[in-house]
Design an enzyme around this catalytic site. Structure first.
Site, PDB file in Angstrom:
ATOM      1  N   SER A  14      -8.645   2.133  13.862  1.00 38.80           N
ATOM      2  CA  SER A  14      -8.077   0.807  13.587  1.00 38.80           C
ATOM      3  C   SER A  14      -8.585  -0.264  14.546  1.00 38.80           C
ATOM      4  CB  SER A  14      -6.545   0.848  13.658  1.00 38.80           C
ATOM      5  OG  SER A  14      -6.020   1.626  12.619  1.00 38.80           O
ATOM      6  N   ASP A 186      -1.021   4.021   6.765  1.00 38.08           N
ATOM      7  CA  ASP A 186      -1.972   4.740   7.615  1.00 38.08           C
ATOM      8  C   ASP A 186      -1.301   5.949   8.272  1.00 38.08           C
ATOM      9  OD1 ASP A 186      -2.675   5.096  10.598  1.00 38.08           O
ATOM     10  OD2 ASP A 186      -4.488   4.092   9.901  1.00 38.08           O
ATOM     11  N   HIS A 229      -9.336   0.716   6.939  1.00 36.52           N
ATOM     12  CA  HIS A 229     -10.030   2.012   6.837  1.00 36.52           C
ATOM     13  C   HIS A 229      -9.148   2.991   6.079  1.00 36.52           C
ATOM     14  CE1 HIS A 229      -7.467   4.005   9.833  1.00 36.52           C
ATOM     15  NE2 HIS A 229      -7.496   2.852  10.476  1.00 36.52           N
TER      16      HIS A 229
END
Length: 269
Positions: A14, A186, A229
């Site tokens: 991150s 995430d 991501h």
């Protein structure tokens, strides 16, 4: 779409991915808006502030976590959250909403209040903070509760934080920059917890709705939705086993973390 790969690893994190989003420069994993050679990189939030705009950061992680941090701080390592906290205030971010109370000592909060920030710590206080010109809300010592477990707390939802941030920032006639992160999609990926991932994705969708609703009324606001991501190899179905039975997941009422926290040390219950 944007490219957020790391400059020193096949797998980004991150910090590197967020730095690419915030500055347009690729850096090493773990570095917060700092180039591999140690040079500080100007962020989009800092550029907006230079133009006289207001700014805000909203997250369900600690507000000092890598993704919010890259927009308004510069450190060599993302783990230095205690160093990131004062930088967010020094950089003049007008709205800070998320977890991470442990990184903001009383002295820092007092200083913020002296500089015109209203400080709130729960859902009710946030609801009543619409008249604030600058706002800091810290709703948990560490990360906030996952959306699945939020009803066990007095914490606001991501949509409520987004709406409050917009209420404060829209007062600036020069405009504003706001970054809102559904941080725990995430974390759910890291834990391979599908129900947590789905519920936090839904919470993020509701926050996006608030932003789009505002933008439609305002007529002069750009809303960008993007991920920094992928995490954990989460997928729907696959491995040649046919369709996934998502209805099973709809019946899950707590995250794996929450269920684990209710177990006795000897697991006898």
């Amino acid at each position: 779409m944007h490219r957020t790969y790391s400059s020193n690893s096949e797998v980004t994190d991150s910090a590197a991915a967020g730095t690419a989003m915030a500055t347009g420069v690729k850096t090493n994993n773990g570095m917060i808006s700092t180039a591999p050679d140690g040079k500080e990189l100007k962020t989009i939030l800092e550029a907006a502030e230079e133009k006289g705009k207001s700014s805000g950061l909203v997250a369900t992680s600690t507000i000092t976590h890598a993704t919010p941090a890259v927009f308004a701080s510069h450190v060599a390592s993302r783990s230095n959250e205690a160093d990131i906290a004062p930088q967010l205030l020094e950089n003049g971010v007008d709205v800070l909403l998320g977890g991470g109370k442990q990184y903001f000592p009383d002295s820092l909060i007092n200083e913020a209040e002296e500089n015109g920030y209203q400080y709130v710590t729960n859902q009710d206080e946030l609801e009543n903070a619409k008249k604030a010109d600058k706002l800091i809300g810290l709703f948990a010592e560490d990360g906030m509760a996952p959306e699945l477990d939020r009803d066990e707390t007095d914490q606001p939802s991501l949509a409520e934080m987004t709406e409050s941030a917009l209420d404060v920032l829209k007062k600036d006639k020069d405009g504003f920059f706001l970054m809102v992160e559904g941080s725990q999609i995430d974390w759910a990926g890291h834990d391979n917890d599908a129900a947590w991932a789905m519920k936090d994705s839904e919470a993020f969708e509701l926050a996006v709705e608030k932003a789009v609703e505002f933008a439609k009324k305002d007529g002069n606001t750009l809303v960008v939705v993007a991920g920094d991501h992928d995490t954990g190899g989460m997928s729907v179905g696959g491995y040649g086993k046919g369709d996934a039975n998502l209805e099973v997941l709809r019946n899950v009422s707590a995250t794996g973390d929450f269920m684990e926290s209710k177990l006795n040390a000897d697991r006898s219950n």
